[in-house]
Design a protein around this motif. Sequence first.
Motif, PDB file in Angstrom:
ATOM      1  N   ALA A  97     -32.793  28.966   5.674  1.00  0.00           N
ATOM      2  CA  ALA A  97     -33.959  28.111   5.685  1.00  0.00           C
ATOM      3  C   ALA A  97     -34.767  29.876   4.443  1.00  0.00           C
ATOM      4  CB  ALA A  97     -35.031  27.985   6.738  1.00  0.00           C
ATOM      5  N   VAL A  98     -33.814  30.633   3.660  1.00  0.00           N
ATOM      6  CA  VAL A  98     -34.122  31.518   3.503  1.00  0.00           C
ATOM      7  C   VAL A  98     -33.502  32.025   2.245  1.00  0.00           C
ATOM      8  CG1 VAL A  98     -34.121  34.319   3.624  1.00  0.00           C
ATOM      9  CG2 VAL A  98     -34.549  32.964   5.488  1.00  0.00           C
ATOM     10  N   GLN A  99     -33.840  31.908   1.149  1.00  0.00           N
ATOM     11  CA  GLN A  99     -32.998  31.932   0.090  1.00  0.00           C
ATOM     12  C   GLN A  99     -34.068  33.299  -0.675  1.00  0.00           C
ATOM     13  OE1 GLN A  99     -31.893  28.913  -2.872  1.00  0.00           O
ATOM     14  NE2 GLN A  99     -32.036  27.532  -1.193  1.00  0.00           N
ATOM     15  N   CYS A 100     -34.984  32.941  -1.528  1.00  0.00           N
ATOM     16  CA  CYS A 100     -35.417  34.799  -2.407  1.00  0.00           C
ATOM     17  C   CYS A 100     -36.354  36.010  -1.179  1.00  0.00           C
ATOM     18  CB  CYS A 100     -36.550  34.442  -3.819  1.00  0.00           C
ATOM     19  SG  CYS A 100     -38.097  33.890  -3.323  1.00  0.00           S
ATOM     20  N   GLY A 101     -36.226  34.481  -0.026  1.00  0.00           N
ATOM     21  CA  GLY A 101     -37.205  35.225   0.833  1.00  0.00           C
ATOM     22  C   GLY A 101     -38.542  35.631   0.824  1.00  0.00           C
ATOM     23  N   PHE A 102     -39.570  35.459  -0.522  1.00  0.00           N
ATOM     24  CA  PHE A 102     -40.391  35.267  -0.524  1.00  0.00           C
ATOM     25  C   PHE A 102     -41.806  34.950   0.145  1.00  0.00           C
ATOM     26  CE2 PHE A 102     -45.069  35.276  -3.283  1.00  0.00           C
ATOM     27  CZ  PHE A 102     -44.276  36.207  -3.254  1.00  0.00           C
ATOM     28  N   ARG A 136     -40.323  27.906  -2.860  1.00  0.00           N
ATOM     29  CA  ARG A 136     -40.101  27.272  -4.435  1.00  0.00           C
ATOM     30  C   ARG A 136     -38.379  26.817  -4.374  1.00  0.00           C
ATOM     31  NH1 ARG A 136     -41.867  32.775  -7.867  1.00  0.00           N
ATOM     32  NH2 ARG A 136     -40.366  33.576  -6.392  1.00  0.00           N
ATOM     33  N   CYS A 137     -37.605  27.589  -3.147  1.00  0.00           N
ATOM     34  CA  CYS A 137     -37.033  27.240  -3.370  1.00  0.00           C
ATOM     35  C   CYS A 137     -35.300  26.497  -2.036  1.00  0.00           C
ATOM     36  CB  CYS A 137     -35.680  28.554  -2.828  1.00  0.00           C
ATOM     37  SG  CYS A 137     -36.848  30.300  -3.349  1.00  0.00           S
ATOM     38  N   THR A 138     -35.980  26.177  -1.008  1.00  0.00           N
ATOM     39  CA  THR A 138     -35.487  25.912   0.330  1.00  0.00           C
ATOM     40  C   THR A 138     -35.077  24.725   0.086  1.00  0.00           C
ATOM     41  OG1 THR A 138     -36.254  26.301   1.601  1.00  0.00           O
ATOM     42  CG2 THR A 138     -34.829  28.261   1.189  1.00  0.00           C
TER      43      THR A 138
HETATM   44  S1  FES Z   1     -36.580  31.113   0.003  1.00  0.00           S
HETATM   45 FE1  FES Z   1     -37.794  31.347  -2.189  1.00  0.00          FE
HETATM   46  S2  FES Z   1     -39.759  30.552  -2.586  1.00  0.00           S
HETATM   47 FE2  FES Z   1     -39.451  30.224   0.020  1.00  0.00          FE
END
Ligand code: FES
Length: 158
Positions: A97-102, A136-138
Amino acid sequence: MTTSLSFTLNGESVSTTAPLSVRLVDVLRDEFHLMGTKEGCGEGECGACMVLMNGRPTLSCLVLLGAAKEKEIVTIEGLRNAPGFAILAQAFNDAGAVQCGFCTPGMIMTTYALLRDHPEPDETTIRTAMAGNLCRCTGYSMIVEAVSLAAQRRGEAW
Ligand code: FES
Ligand code: FES
């Protein structure tokens, strides 16, 4: 005349002379250097700036400093010392559940409050609670899975 305002920040009493009309997110980041509180939209839409104010998930981009007077504010940095933080972090990691982590600090703040109030949430409860946190990523299924995992593992941690 300079006015000083006090509140509790991550368990410590703090004060600031910043204008009362400045946003809480700006005070947290610019004055207290708590960069885990993110600013995404700045309009109350994304949840990246989520903190706990007197225990309630609160969008710090929508709160003016004056409203924080004598309140108890917890940011993701403060939550790191809380029982159960490691369980939350591991669950988000294990579920992918973490990609860019923002979005992650805001997601974890919301999850912490959700599981404190609803230790065994069903999927609808999770999706409803997380609706104010955008990623916006996961894709949201991995985040729902992360919250479910944390719920299964939390025991009496918090
Ligand atoms: S992990 Fe990139 S916005 Fe949620
Ligand atoms: S930055 Fe506060 S909700 Fe998006």
